[in-house]
Design a protein around this motif. Structure first.
Motif, PDB file in Angstrom:
ATOM      1  N   ASP A   1      -5.687   3.088  -5.299  1.00  0.00           N
ATOM      2  CA  ASP A   1      -5.762   2.137  -4.190  1.00  0.00           C
ATOM      3  C   ASP A   1      -4.373   1.706  -3.740  1.00  0.00           C
ATOM      4  OD1 ASP A   1      -8.511   2.172  -4.256  1.00  0.00           O
ATOM      5  OD2 ASP A   1      -8.606   0.630  -5.821  1.00  0.00           O
ATOM      6  N   ASN A   2      -3.582   1.312  -4.716  1.00  0.00           N
ATOM      7  CA  ASN A   2      -2.239   0.813  -4.411  1.00  0.00           C
ATOM      8  C   ASN A   2      -1.218   1.425  -5.354  1.00  0.00           C
ATOM      9  OD1 ASN A   2      -2.890  -1.195  -2.348  1.00  0.00           O
ATOM     10  ND2 ASN A   2      -4.045  -2.136  -4.009  1.00  0.00           N
ATOM     11  N   PRO A   3       0.042   1.454  -4.931  1.00  0.00           N
ATOM     12  CA  PRO A   3       1.067   1.974  -5.843  1.00  0.00           C
ATOM     13  C   PRO A   3       1.256   1.058  -7.051  1.00  0.00           C
ATOM     14  CG  PRO A   3       2.060   1.220  -3.779  1.00  0.00           C
ATOM     15  CD  PRO A   3       0.585   1.084  -3.617  1.00  0.00           C
TER      16      PRO A   3
ATOM     17  N   GLN B   1       7.604   3.733 -19.168  1.00  0.00           N
ATOM     18  CA  GLN B   1       6.848   4.549 -20.121  1.00  0.00           C
ATOM     19  C   GLN B   1       5.722   5.294 -19.429  1.00  0.00           C
ATOM     20  OE1 GLN B   1       5.416   2.214 -23.416  1.00  0.00           O
ATOM     21  NE2 GLN B   1       7.111   0.805 -23.168  1.00  0.00           N
ATOM     22  N   THR B   2       5.183   6.271 -20.153  1.00  0.00           N
ATOM     23  CA  THR B   2       3.987   6.950 -19.669  1.00  0.00           C
ATOM     24  C   THR B   2       2.878   5.916 -19.547  1.00  0.00           C
ATOM     25  OG1 THR B   2       4.664   8.851 -20.886  1.00  0.00           O
ATOM     26  CG2 THR B   2       2.393   8.834 -20.164  1.00  0.00           C
ATOM     27  N   GLY B   3       2.060   6.055 -18.535  1.00  0.00           N
ATOM     28  CA  GLY B   3       0.986   5.077 -18.356  1.00  0.00           C
ATOM     29  C   GLY B   3       1.297   4.116 -17.221  1.00  0.00           C
ATOM     30  N   THR B   4       2.562   4.116 -16.787  1.00  0.00           N
ATOM     31  CA  THR B   4       2.951   3.209 -15.714  1.00  0.00           C
ATOM     32  C   THR B   4       2.799   3.857 -14.343  1.00  0.00           C
ATOM     33  OG1 THR B   4       5.213   3.992 -15.943  1.00  0.00           O
ATOM     34  CG2 THR B   4       4.659   1.958 -17.112  1.00  0.00           C
ATOM     35  N   GLY B   5       2.500   5.148 -14.346  1.00  0.00           N
ATOM     36  CA  GLY B   5       2.406   5.881 -13.075  1.00  0.00           C
ATOM     37  C   GLY B   5       3.737   6.493 -12.677  1.00  0.00           C
ATOM     38  N   LYS B   6       4.587   6.746 -13.671  1.00  0.00           N
ATOM     39  CA  LYS B   6       5.941   7.209 -13.352  1.00  0.00           C
ATOM     40  C   LYS B   6       5.968   8.637 -12.791  1.00  0.00           C
ATOM     41  CE  LYS B   6       7.108   8.589 -18.044  1.00  0.00           C
ATOM     42  NZ  LYS B   6       7.199  10.031 -17.946  1.00  0.00           N
ATOM     43  N   THR B   7       4.967   9.455 -13.143  1.00  0.00           N
ATOM     44  CA  THR B   7       4.994  10.833 -12.637  1.00  0.00           C
ATOM     45  C   THR B   7       4.878  10.834 -11.116  1.00  0.00           C
ATOM     46  OG1 THR B   7       3.849  11.409 -14.673  1.00  0.00           O
ATOM     47  CG2 THR B   7       4.060  13.143 -13.025  1.00  0.00           C
ATOM     48  N   ALA B   8       3.927  10.040 -10.610  1.00  0.00           N
ATOM     49  CA  ALA B   8       3.783   9.971  -9.148  1.00  0.00           C
ATOM     50  C   ALA B   8       5.017   9.327  -8.526  1.00  0.00           C
ATOM     51  CB  ALA B   8       2.536   9.176  -8.792  1.00  0.00           C
TER      52      ALA B   8
ATOM     53  N   VAL C   1       6.184   0.766 -10.743  1.00  0.00           N
ATOM     54  CA  VAL C   1       7.263   1.763 -10.825  1.00  0.00           C
ATOM     55  C   VAL C   1       7.282   2.625  -9.567  1.00  0.00           C
ATOM     56  CG1 VAL C   1       5.990   3.568 -12.115  1.00  0.00           C
ATOM     57  CG2 VAL C   1       8.441   3.396 -12.360  1.00  0.00           C
ATOM     58  N   GLN C   2       6.126   2.855  -8.984  1.00  0.00           N
ATOM     59  CA  GLN C   2       6.063   3.637  -7.745  1.00  0.00           C
ATOM     60  C   GLN C   2       6.637   2.826  -6.579  1.00  0.00           C
ATOM     61  OE1 GLN C   2       1.869   4.523  -7.769  1.00  0.00           O
ATOM     62  NE2 GLN C   2       2.085   5.930  -9.495  1.00  0.00           N
ATOM     63  N   GLU C   3       6.271   1.564  -6.548  1.00  0.00           N
ATOM     64  CA  GLU C   3       6.751   0.679  -5.483  1.00  0.00           C
ATOM     65  C   GLU C   3       8.280   0.632  -5.465  1.00  0.00           C
ATOM     66  OE1 GLU C   3       3.973  -2.839  -5.580  1.00  0.00           O
ATOM     67  OE2 GLU C   3       5.851  -3.760  -4.950  1.00  0.00           O
TER      68      GLU C   3
ATOM     69  N   SER D   1       0.851  -1.202   0.000  1.00  0.00           N
ATOM     70  CA  SER D   1       0.000   0.000   0.000  1.00  0.00           C
ATOM     71  C   SER D   1       0.888   1.254   0.000  1.00  0.00           C
ATOM     72  CB  SER D   1      -0.877   0.001   1.246  1.00  0.00           C
ATOM     73  OG  SER D   1      -0.054   0.237   2.372  1.00  0.00           O
ATOM     74  N   PHE D   2       0.270   2.411  -0.211  1.00  0.00           N
ATOM     75  CA  PHE D   2       1.033   3.657  -0.170  1.00  0.00           C
ATOM     76  C   PHE D   2       1.577   3.894   1.238  1.00  0.00           C
ATOM     77  CE2 PHE D   2      -1.185   4.674  -4.169  1.00  0.00           C
ATOM     78  CZ  PHE D   2      -0.101   5.122  -4.907  1.00  0.00           C
ATOM     79  N   LYS D   3       0.831   3.402   2.237  1.00  0.00           N
ATOM     80  CA  LYS D   3       1.265   3.549   3.631  1.00  0.00           C
ATOM     81  C   LYS D   3       2.588   2.810   3.850  1.00  0.00           C
ATOM     82  CE  LYS D   3      -1.699   4.131   7.610  1.00  0.00           C
ATOM     83  NZ  LYS D   3      -2.852   3.583   8.286  1.00  0.00           N
TER      84      LYS D   3
HETATM   85  P1  AMP Z   1       1.840   8.458 -15.742  1.00  0.00           P
HETATM   86  O1  AMP Z   1       2.566   7.226 -16.181  1.00  0.00           O
HETATM   87  O2  AMP Z   1       2.516   9.172 -14.644  1.00  0.00           O
HETATM   88  O3  AMP Z   1       1.521   9.352 -16.918  1.00  0.00           O
HETATM   89  O4  AMP Z   1       0.433   7.996 -15.126  1.00  0.00           O
HETATM   90  C1  AMP Z   1      -0.550   7.381 -15.905  1.00  0.00           C
HETATM   91  C2  AMP Z   1      -1.916   7.418 -15.267  1.00  0.00           C
HETATM   92  O5  AMP Z   1      -1.969   6.561 -14.137  1.00  0.00           O
HETATM   93  C3  AMP Z   1      -2.348   8.791 -14.766  1.00  0.00           C
HETATM   94  O6  AMP Z   1      -3.663   9.020 -15.203  1.00  0.00           O
HETATM   95  C4  AMP Z   1      -2.285   8.688 -13.275  1.00  0.00           C
HETATM   96  O7  AMP Z   1      -3.264   9.506 -12.665  1.00  0.00           O
HETATM   97  C5  AMP Z   1      -2.583   7.228 -13.040  1.00  0.00           C
HETATM   98  N1  AMP Z   1      -1.964   6.662 -11.819  1.00  0.00           N
HETATM   99  C6  AMP Z   1      -0.752   6.949 -11.321  1.00  0.00           C
HETATM  100  N2  AMP Z   1      -0.510   6.213 -10.215  1.00  0.00           N
HETATM  101  C7  AMP Z   1      -1.602   5.435 -10.012  1.00  0.00           C
HETATM  102  C8  AMP Z   1      -1.959   4.459  -9.039  1.00  0.00           C
HETATM  103  N3  AMP Z   1      -1.129   4.117  -8.063  1.00  0.00           N
HETATM  104  N4  AMP Z   1      -3.163   3.867  -9.151  1.00  0.00           N
HETATM  105  C9  AMP Z   1      -4.001   4.197 -10.141  1.00  0.00           C
HETATM  106  N5  AMP Z   1      -3.734   5.111 -11.121  1.00  0.00           N
HETATM  107  C10 AMP Z   1      -2.536   5.722 -11.057  1.00  0.00           C
END
Ligand code: AMP
Length: 411
Positions: free
Chosen positions: A22-24, A46-53, A27-29, A2-4
Motif C-alpha cells: 500500500d505504502n512505502p 536490516q532484512t525485513g524493512t523492505g530494503k530490497t525494494a 527505508v524506501q521513503e 505513497s509510492f506515487k
Molecule cells: P526486505 O527487507 O527487502 O527483505 O523485505 C521484507 C519483506 O517486506 C518482503 O517480503 C517484501 O515483499 C515486503 N515489502 C517490501 N516493501 C513493502 C511495502 N512497501 N509494503 C509491504 N511489504 C513490503
C-alpha cells in the motif's frame, strides 16, 4: 506517503500494487529519492524493512528511463553483490516482481551450480545482474561478463560480506566497474570495517539509518533459560513438546551443531530442515522451500546461512547457542514478530555463555526475563568449561602445518 509521491513511473507503480504494497516503508521513503537523484547512498537497515525494494525500484526506474540510450542491448547496467546464494535468489526474485512491466532483463548468478547456463544467459544480454562475489569473478575471468558499462553498483549486507571474508573480492569487483558509477551500500550493522569499505568506494554518500541494531523488536517476547550445556537438547525437546508452537527457527553456532540437533530432533519424531554452508545449493533451496511452504515447521540454521532470508510468519526463534556478537542476537530475534505479528524468542545460556548475555543486555538496554521454572536449571556455581588451546606451547607467531592450511569455515 505513497509510492506515487516517490515519483515512481507507471510500470513500477503497477508492479508494486500487484505485490500488495500500500505504502512505502521508511527505508524506501528515505532511500528511493536519493537513488533517483543519482546519489551514492549508505543505508543501515536490516532484512525485513523492505530494503530490497528500496534499491531495486529506483534502479529499475533509472534504467527504464534510459532505455533509449545507445548502450541498450548486451551490457550489464546494474550489479548487485550479495554474500549468500539464498539472498541473491531472493533479490533476483524481487527484481523480476518489481520489473514485471518493464522490459528490463535481470539474472542471478552464484556458485555451487553449473556455470554454463549462466554464461548462456549473460551472452544473450541482461541489464541487471545479482551475484555472489566468487562466481562473478569466475565469470569475469572467463570473459563471460563485461562490467565496463555498470552504472549502479549495490553492495548488499555489506557487514556479512566482510564477515565472510569477501573484502578483497568486493574491492576487485568494484575496480572492474567504471569509476563514474553510482554506489549503494546496505548493511545491517555499521562496524568500523564497513565504514572503511564505504570510504574506499562511495563518493560523498548520503547516510540513511533506519533500524538501530541495538533495538530489539517490540513485538517479540524474549525469554532466557539458564541451562547446562549438556542439557540443552533435553530443554529444547521439552519446550517443543510443551511450549513452542508454530514455525520455529533454531540457531546454532556451527554446522556440526546444526547436524547434531537435526539428528536428535528427527529421532524424536520431528520433521526438520537444516541450512548451513556445507549443504549444496539444491539442498539449501529445498530446505528453505519446505520451511516456507509449511511442510516442515522447524528449521535449524547457522547465522550466515539464515541471514537475510525473508520468512513470513515466523512464530519463534530459539537461540540454542548464544551468539558471541551481540548485534547478531538482535538480527536473530528480529526474524520473528514482523509486520505487526507477535513472536517469541527463547535463548539458552550455559555457564560459558554468560558473558554473551551481559553484552547482549547492554546493547539492547533490556534485562531479558529469565524463565526459572524448567526441568534443567543451571547451578549458579557451575563454572564455564575452559577449552585449552592446542599448540599453546608453541611460541607466538609459529604456526603448526595444520593451522597454516586454509581455515575451513565453521558456519
Ligand atoms: P526486505 O527487507 O527487502 O527483505 O523485505 C521484507 C519483506 O517486506 C518482503 O517480503 C517484501 O515483499 C515486503 N515489502 C517490501 N516493501 C513493502 C511495502 N512497501 N509494503 C509491504 N511489504 C513490503
Amino acid at each position: 506517503m505513497s509510492f506515487k509521491d516517490l515519483k515512481l513511473n507507471k510500470p513500477l507503480l503497477k508492479a508494486v500494487a500487484d505485490a500488495g504494497y500500500d505504502n512505502p516503508t521508511l527505508v524506501q521513503e528515505l532511500t528511493i529519492p536519493m537513488v533517483l537523484d543519482r546519489k551514492d547512498v549508505i543505508t543501515s537497515a536490516q532484512t525485513g524493512t523492505g530494503k530490497t525494494a528500496a534499491f531495486a525500484l529506483p534502479i529499475l526506474q533509472l534504467l527504464y528511463d534510459k532505455q533509449d540510450a545507445p548502450k541498450k542491448g548486451k551490457t550489464v547496467k546494474a550489479l548487485v553483490i550479495s554474500p549468500t546464494r539464498e539472498l541473491a535468489l531472493q533479490i533476483g526474485k524481487n527484481f523480476k516482481t518489481y520489473g514485471a512491466y518493464t522490459n528490463l532483463r535481470s539474472t542471478v548468478i552464484f556458485g555451487g551450480v553449473g556455470i554454463e547456463p549462466q554464461i548462456e544467459i549473460l551472452t544473450k544480454g541482461v541489464d541487471i545482474v545479482v551475484a555472489t562475489p566468487g562466481r562473478l569473478l569466475d565469470l569475469h575471468k572467463q570473459d563471460a561478463i563485461n562490467l565496463d558499462h555498470v552504472e549502479i553498483l549495490v553492495l548488499d549486507e555489506a557487514d556479512l560480506m566482510l564477515d565472510m571474508g569477501f573484502i578483497d573480492d568486493v574491492k576487485k569487483i568494484e575496480r572492474l566497474c567504471p569509476e563514474t558509477k553510482q554506489n549503494l551500500l546496505f548493511s545491517a550493522t555499521m562496524p568500523y570495517k564497513v565504514e572503511e569499505l564505504a570510504k574506499d568506494i562511495l563518493k560523498a554518500p548520503e547516510r540513511i539509518e533506519v533500524t538501530p541494531t541495538s533495538s530489539a523488536a517490540v513485538n517479540v517476547e524474549q525469554l532466557l533459560f539458564y541451562v547446562p550445556k549438556r542439557n540443552k537438547i533435553e530443554l529444547c525437546l521439552h519446550l517443543l513438546r510443551n511450549t513452542i508452537k508454530g514455525n520455529i527457527l533454531i540457531f546454532r553456532r556451527t554446522k556440526f551443531g546444526v547436524d547434531k540437533l537435526e539428528q536428535t530432533l528427527t529421532k524424536n519424531g520431528y520433521l526438520v530442515e537444516r541450512l548451513h554452508g556445507d549443504r549444496t545449493q539444491a539442498e539449501r533451496q529445498t530446505a528453505l522451500g519446505k520451511f516456507k511452504n509449511g511442510m516442515v515447521k522447524i528449521l535449524i540454521a547457522t547465522d550466515v546461512a539464515a541471514r537475510g532470508i525473508d520468512i513470513d510468519q515466523l512464530d519463534a526463534v530459539v537461540n540454542f547457542d548464544l551468539p558471541s556478537v551481540p548485534e547478531t542476537y538482535v538480527h536473530r530475534i528480529g526474524r520473528t514478530g514482523r509486520a505487526g505479528f507477535f513472536g517469541m524468542a527463547y535463548s539458552f545460556c550455559s555457564a560459558d555463555e554468560k558473558s554473551y548475555i551481559k553484552k547482549i543486555e547492554h546493547l539492547i538496554n533490556v534485562q531479558i526475563p529469565v524463565e526459572q521454572e524448567h526441568p534443567y536449571p543451571l547451578d549458579p556455581k557451575e563454572k564455564p568449561i575452559v577449552h585449552k588451546r592446542q599448540g599453546s606451547k608453541y611460541k607466538k607467531g609459529r604456526k603448526s602445518e595444520a593451522s597454516k592450511k586454509k581455515k575451513k569455515r565453521w558456519y
